[in-house]
Write an enzyme that holds these catalytic residues in place. Structure first.
Site, short mmCIF file in Angstrom:
data_model
loop_
_atom_site.label_atom_id
_atom_site.label_comp_id
_atom_site.label_asym_id
_atom_site.label_seq_id
_atom_site.Cartn_x
_atom_site.Cartn_y
_atom_site.Cartn_z
N SER A 144 0.86 -1.20 0.00
CA SER A 144 0.00 0.00 0.00
C SER A 144 0.89 1.24 0.00
O SER A 144 2.03 1.19 0.48
CB SER A 144 -0.86 0.01 1.27
N TYR A 158 -1.87 -0.68 10.33
CA TYR A 158 -2.05 -1.07 8.92
C TYR A 158 -0.79 -0.71 8.13
O TYR A 158 -0.25 -1.54 7.38
CB TYR A 158 -3.28 -0.37 8.34
P1 NDP Z 1 -11.54 -5.98 -0.38
O1 NDP Z 1 -12.06 -5.81 1.01
O2 NDP Z 1 -12.50 -5.87 -1.50
O3 NDP Z 1 -10.77 -7.35 -0.54
C1 NDP Z 1 -10.03 -7.92 0.51
C2 NDP Z 1 -9.97 -9.40 0.27
O4 NDP Z 1 -9.23 -9.99 1.35
C3 NDP Z 1 -11.34 -10.04 0.24
O5 NDP Z 1 -11.43 -10.86 -0.90
C4 NDP Z 1 -11.38 -10.87 1.50
O6 NDP Z 1 -12.07 -12.10 1.24
C5 NDP Z 1 -9.90 -11.16 1.72
N1 NDP Z 1 -9.62 -11.52 3.10
C6 NDP Z 1 -9.81 -10.80 4.24
N2 NDP Z 1 -9.51 -11.56 5.31
C7 NDP Z 1 -9.13 -12.78 4.83
C8 NDP Z 1 -8.74 -14.00 5.42
N3 NDP Z 1 -8.63 -14.13 6.76
N4 NDP Z 1 -8.44 -15.05 4.61
C9 NDP Z 1 -8.55 -14.94 3.27
N5 NDP Z 1 -8.90 -13.82 2.65
C10 NDP Z 1 -9.21 -12.74 3.43
O7 NDP Z 1 -10.39 -4.89 -0.52
P2 NDP Z 1 -9.26 -4.65 -1.64
O8 NDP Z 1 -9.55 -5.39 -2.86
O9 NDP Z 1 -9.05 -3.20 -1.69
O10 NDP Z 1 -7.98 -5.29 -0.92
C11 NDP Z 1 -7.05 -6.09 -1.60
C12 NDP Z 1 -5.64 -5.73 -1.13
O11 NDP Z 1 -5.32 -4.41 -1.56
C13 NDP Z 1 -5.48 -5.75 0.39
O12 NDP Z 1 -4.25 -6.36 0.72
C14 NDP Z 1 -5.45 -4.27 0.74
O13 NDP Z 1 -4.76 -4.03 1.94
C15 NDP Z 1 -4.74 -3.71 -0.48
N6 NDP Z 1 -4.91 -2.28 -0.67
C16 NDP Z 1 -6.16 -1.75 -0.92
C17 NDP Z 1 -6.31 -0.39 -1.03
C18 NDP Z 1 -7.64 0.24 -1.22
O14 NDP Z 1 -7.73 1.48 -1.14
N7 NDP Z 1 -8.70 -0.50 -1.51
C19 NDP Z 1 -5.16 0.53 -0.94
C20 NDP Z 1 -3.90 -0.13 -0.72
C21 NDP Z 1 -3.79 -1.49 -0.59
P3 NDP Z 1 -13.04 -12.86 2.30
O15 NDP Z 1 -13.62 -11.82 3.21
O16 NDP Z 1 -14.04 -13.53 1.41
O17 NDP Z 1 -12.13 -13.84 2.98
#
Ligand code: NDP
Length: 249
Positions: A144, A158
């Site tokens: 990030s 975070y």
């Molecule tokens: P989302 O919340 O849409 O996606 C997050 C994903 O992580 C979901 O598919 C969720 O699936 C999964 N997840 C959460 N906990 C678990 C777990 N215990 N086991 C397996 N999977 C898990 O957000 P984003 O798409 O934005 O996030 C994707 C990545 O991008 C993350 O690493 C985030 O930190 C990073 N990011 C996002 C930014 C933003 O502004 N959106 C900025 C910078 C980085 P489920 O709940 O079904 O398990």
């Protein structure tokens, strides 16, 4: 179907049930990759798999909680059992419960460390023996911009987890490049996904929703991931930082 350097690549993606993971799965599959998807919400994974398959792509889904090492091992084993190899893993699962340190949300600190750092490391551990055996592979870790410059108060833990992701990935790169294994850091800014909703306080979620009005679509991050994967084997994309033009950090 698709560009030659993506077609038929076997790509494992964690957190593929929404946001960046889902977009990446769809874009890779549209370009001919065979994707293997994991997350906890199996209904969402099933829907993505069904849709990709209906469009003529190849996708497999597994119920995966990245905080459980066995689940991550099973996801990777599922990919190897089906396809015989793994070309890339996108360690994408992440949570962002924003809160000031003084709120002492210690359980949320634990969860961020468990998902964002330990979950990602389980992904690395699961693919590494196979990639070393193949003498090829690509580990893509989602960090990030808050891992580059901390956002406080609110994003301290975070940011620390994402800073750890950047440090781990660069260390992996230094260790693995001589074995023909590429490592890439993807550092997004504000992306329009469900992520801001992982904060436990309504007031914080409200402020984040306001801030996220400038957010860019998840597809912009998916394109950067595809770009890293489609490079020729002797070209490694070390880090891509993608933020909204309007974002100042
Ligand atoms: P989302 O919340 O849409 O996606 C997050 C994903 O992580 C979901 O598919 C969720 O699936 C999964 N997840 C959460 N906990 C678990 C777990 N215990 N086991 C397996 N999977 C898990 O957000 P984003 O798409 O934005 O996030 C994707 C990545 O991008 C993350 O690493 C985030 O930190 C990073 N990011 C996002 C930014 C933003 O502004 N959106 C900025 C910078 C980085 P489920 O709940 O079904 O398990």
């Amino acid at each position: 179907m698709g560009t030659s350097n993506i077609a038929d690549k076997i790509v494992v993606i964690t957190g593929a049930s929404s946001g960046v993971g889902e977009s990446t799965a769809r874009l890779l599959a549209a370009n001919g990759a065979k994707v293997v998807l994991g997350a906890r919400r199996m209904d969402r994974i099933d829907a993505v798999v069904k849709d990709i398959t209906a469009k003529g792509g190849s996708a497999l889904g597994f119920k995966t909680d990245v905080t459980k090492r066995n689940d991550v091992e099973d996801l990777v084993k599922g990919a190897i059992d089906k396809h015989g190899r793994i070309d890339a893993i996108v360690n994408n699962s992440g949570i962002m419960p924003i809160a000031p340190m003084a709120a002492l949300k210690v359980e949320e600190w634990d969860r961020m460390i468990d998902v964002n750092i330990k979950g990602l490391l389980y992904g690395v551990a699961a693919v590494l023996p196979q990639m070393q055996k193949q003498k090829s592979g690509h580990i893509i870790n989602i960090a990030s911009v808050i891992g580059i410059k901390v956002f406080a108060p609110g994003g301290v833990v975070y940011g620390a987890t994402k800073s750890a992701v950047r440090m781990l990935t660069e260390g992996l790169r230094m260790e693995l490049h001589s074995q023909n294994i590429r490592c890439t850091i993807i550092s997004p800014g504000a992306v329009a996904t469900e992520l801001p909703e992982s904060s436990s306080e309504e007031e914080t979620r409200k402020n984040l929703r306001e801030f996220y009005k400038m957010a860019i679509p998840a597809d912009s991050i998916a394109r950067a991931i595809v770009y890293a994967i489609e490079q020729p084997a002797d070209v490694e994309v070390g880090e891509v930082v993608i933020r909204p033009t309007m974002q100042d950090f």
